[in-house]
Write a protein that holds these residues in place. Structure first.
Motif, PDB file in Angstrom:
ATOM      1  N   LYS A  51      26.900 -64.965  48.616  1.00  0.00           N
ATOM      2  CA  LYS A  51      27.255 -64.765  49.392  1.00  0.00           C
ATOM      3  C   LYS A  51      28.110 -65.255  49.187  1.00  0.00           C
ATOM      4  N   GLY A  52      29.737 -64.214  48.700  1.00  0.00           N
ATOM      5  CA  GLY A  52      31.168 -65.239  48.424  1.00  0.00           C
ATOM      6  C   GLY A  52      31.549 -65.537  47.674  1.00  0.00           C
ATOM      7  N   PHE A  53      30.481 -65.016  46.022  1.00  0.00           N
ATOM      8  CA  PHE A  53      30.612 -65.057  44.415  1.00  0.00           C
ATOM      9  C   PHE A  53      29.230 -63.840  43.688  1.00  0.00           C
ATOM     10  N   GLU A  54      29.641 -63.317  42.341  1.00  0.00           N
ATOM     11  CA  GLU A  54      28.044 -62.359  41.901  1.00  0.00           C
ATOM     12  C   GLU A  54      27.590 -63.222  41.584  1.00  0.00           C
ATOM     13  N   MET A  55      26.392 -62.654  40.642  1.00  0.00           N
ATOM     14  CA  MET A  55      25.422 -63.657  39.654  1.00  0.00           C
ATOM     15  C   MET A  55      26.095 -63.859  38.276  1.00  0.00           C
ATOM     16  N   LYS A  56      27.038 -62.871  37.709  1.00  0.00           N
ATOM     17  CA  LYS A  56      27.689 -64.003  36.807  1.00  0.00           C
ATOM     18  C   LYS A  56      28.756 -64.761  36.804  1.00  0.00           C
ATOM     19  N   ASP A  57      28.727 -65.058  38.476  1.00  0.00           N
ATOM     20  CA  ASP A  57      29.441 -66.706  38.605  1.00  0.00           C
ATOM     21  C   ASP A  57      28.459 -67.814  38.817  1.00  0.00           C
ATOM     22  N   LEU A  58      27.530 -67.515  37.981  1.00  0.00           N
ATOM     23  CA  LEU A  58      26.747 -68.656  38.234  1.00  0.00           C
ATOM     24  C   LEU A  58      26.436 -68.965  36.682  1.00  0.00           C
ATOM     25  N   THR A  59      25.961 -70.077  36.288  1.00  0.00           N
ATOM     26  CA  THR A  59      25.596 -71.314  34.811  1.00  0.00           C
ATOM     27  C   THR A  59      24.476 -70.957  34.426  1.00  0.00           C
ATOM     28  N   ILE A  60      23.364 -70.928  33.487  1.00  0.00           N
ATOM     29  CA  ILE A  60      22.088 -70.926  32.871  1.00  0.00           C
ATOM     30  C   ILE A  60      22.635 -72.089  32.047  1.00  0.00           C
ATOM     31  N   SER A  61      21.980 -73.707  32.249  1.00  0.00           N
ATOM     32  CA  SER A  61      21.814 -74.688  31.852  1.00  0.00           C
ATOM     33  C   SER A  61      20.730 -74.430  30.963  1.00  0.00           C
ATOM     34  N   VAL A  62      20.413 -74.364  29.948  1.00  0.00           N
ATOM     35  CA  VAL A  62      19.295 -74.692  28.412  1.00  0.00           C
ATOM     36  C   VAL A  62      18.886 -76.278  27.710  1.00  0.00           C
ATOM     37  N   VAL A  63      18.430 -76.916  27.675  1.00  0.00           N
ATOM     38  CA  VAL A  63      18.204 -77.688  27.100  1.00  0.00           C
ATOM     39  C   VAL A  63      16.448 -77.751  26.185  1.00  0.00           C
ATOM     40  N   ASP A 110      23.100 -75.191  25.800  1.00  0.00           N
ATOM     41  CA  ASP A 110      23.690 -74.773  25.738  1.00  0.00           C
ATOM     42  C   ASP A 110      24.088 -74.033  26.743  1.00  0.00           C
ATOM     43  N   GLU A 111      25.461 -73.263  27.140  1.00  0.00           N
ATOM     44  CA  GLU A 111      25.579 -72.749  29.076  1.00  0.00           C
ATOM     45  C   GLU A 111      25.844 -71.460  28.670  1.00  0.00           C
ATOM     46  N   ALA A 112      25.183 -70.856  29.950  1.00  0.00           N
ATOM     47  CA  ALA A 112      26.245 -69.549  29.620  1.00  0.00           C
ATOM     48  C   ALA A 112      25.639 -68.863  31.008  1.00  0.00           C
ATOM     49  N   SER A 113      26.586 -68.060  31.310  1.00  0.00           N
ATOM     50  CA  SER A 113      26.354 -66.597  32.421  1.00  0.00           C
ATOM     51  C   SER A 113      25.591 -65.500  32.847  1.00  0.00           C
ATOM     52  N   PRO A 114      24.523 -65.534  33.604  1.00  0.00           N
ATOM     53  CA  PRO A 114      24.212 -63.431  33.401  1.00  0.00           C
ATOM     54  C   PRO A 114      24.894 -63.266  33.327  1.00  0.00           C
ATOM     55  N   GLU A 115      24.088 -61.731  32.230  1.00  0.00           N
ATOM     56  CA  GLU A 115      25.024 -60.432  32.336  1.00  0.00           C
ATOM     57  C   GLU A 115      23.754 -59.458  32.914  1.00  0.00           C
ATOM     58  N   LEU A 116      24.223 -58.500  33.314  1.00  0.00           N
ATOM     59  CA  LEU A 116      22.692 -57.858  34.046  1.00  0.00           C
ATOM     60  C   LEU A 116      22.745 -56.886  33.166  1.00  0.00           C
ATOM     61  N   ASN A 117      21.241 -56.759  33.239  1.00  0.00           N
ATOM     62  CA  ASN A 117      20.202 -56.055  31.889  1.00  0.00           C
ATOM     63  C   ASN A 117      20.275 -54.562  32.455  1.00  0.00           C
ATOM     64  N   GLU A 118      20.768 -53.868  31.708  1.00  0.00           N
ATOM     65  CA  GLU A 118      20.738 -52.649  32.133  1.00  0.00           C
ATOM     66  C   GLU A 118      19.892 -52.010  31.242  1.00  0.00           C
ATOM     67  N   TRP A 119      18.811 -51.523  31.503  1.00  0.00           N
ATOM     68  CA  TRP A 119      17.144 -50.534  30.800  1.00  0.00           C
ATOM     69  C   TRP A 119      17.917 -49.239  30.605  1.00  0.00           C
TER      70      TRP A 119
END
Length: 249
Positions: A90-102, A240-249
């Motif tokens: 609520k208040g933001f979109e999926m692309k606003d998330l941060t995915i961190s990988v170690v 590394d880290e990045a924001s998720p992108e919509l996976n369009e089939w």
């Protein structure tokens, strides 16, 4: 080194009958490049999903120990993070998330403990030699016993006699395993099995030979080979880290 990090998600499920109703399904793919001079045999991956305020929403992990990545070679990794419910967004979109990988990468120390004549029915094999993995792990001998052939006239081993790999340190060893192979006179593998797991501090991993569908005639003249591995050579930590992108089939 982490390259081509790509977190993706599927649009939320609008089927009210589905267990994933109003959830987004997250996945992460990336390439791990081994820049060390050693072969990499274990990749331990940890992923966290973070809200814009820094709160960790969820996490996932993956141990990939079925690799052999030489210097300069690349290995593709894929991790399913799971479902994120729409109510968190609520208040933001999926692309606003941060995915961190170690990623932690490890090399393997392998030891063939030995090959011995396969015990006869109701016979024990005991070897009192100690096998050291540096100063951090050890196998204190080999003790296995072939039991009476089972009701299907197949070779059985007694699971109360085990080969035991010991962690001698106060730290977890990321992975240790013991493997047993039954080999015929021609050097071909009749059957094999192994048990592996992370070794907790001062912990153990055990393996009792369990060969399935092996006839006593196959075991006659065969050899029993025991080996052990420790994945404890640290080749580096990467993030590394990045924001998720919509996976369009």
């Amino acid at each position: 080194m982490i390259k081509n990090l790509k977190p993706t998600y599927e649009a939320k499920d609008e089927d009210e009958e589905s267990y994933s109703y109003e959830c987004h399904d997250l996945n992460v793919n990336f390439d791990f490049v081994n820049e060390s001079e050693e072969s990499c045999e274990l990749v331990r991956c940890f992923v966290s999903v973070n809200l814009p305020n820094g709160t960790s929403l969820c996490c996932a992990e993956l141990d990939d120990n079925e690799v052999s990545i030489g210097q300069g070679e690349s290995h593709e990794v894929g991790i399913s993070i799971g479902l994120v419910h729409e109510s968190f967004l609520k208040g933001f979109e999926m692309k606003d998330l941060t995915i961190s990988v170690v990623v932690n990468a490890y090399g393997e120390e392998f030891k063939k403990l030995g090959s011995w004549d396969c015990p006869a029915e109701n016979e024990c094999l005991i070897v009192d030699e100690k096998f050291d993995f540096g100063d951090y792990a050890r196998v204190d001998g080999v003790a296995v016993r072939r039991a009476k052939n089972n009701e299907y006239d197949q070779v059985e081993f007694d699971n109360s006699a085990q080969v035991v790999l010991k962690n001698l340190t106060d730290s977890e060893i990321p992975w240790g395993q013991v493997k047993a192979r039954l080999i015929d006179k021609k050097g071909e593998t009749i059957s094999d099995n192994y048990h592996g797991m992370p070794l907790p501090a001062n912990g153990l991993v055990k393996e009792a030979p369990a060969f399935y569908d092996v006839k006593p005639s196959q075991a006659k003249g065969a050899t029993l080979e025991i080996s052990a591995s420790c994945y404890n050579l640290h080749l580096g930590k990467f993030s590394d880290e990045a924001s998720p992108e919509l996976n369009e089939w």
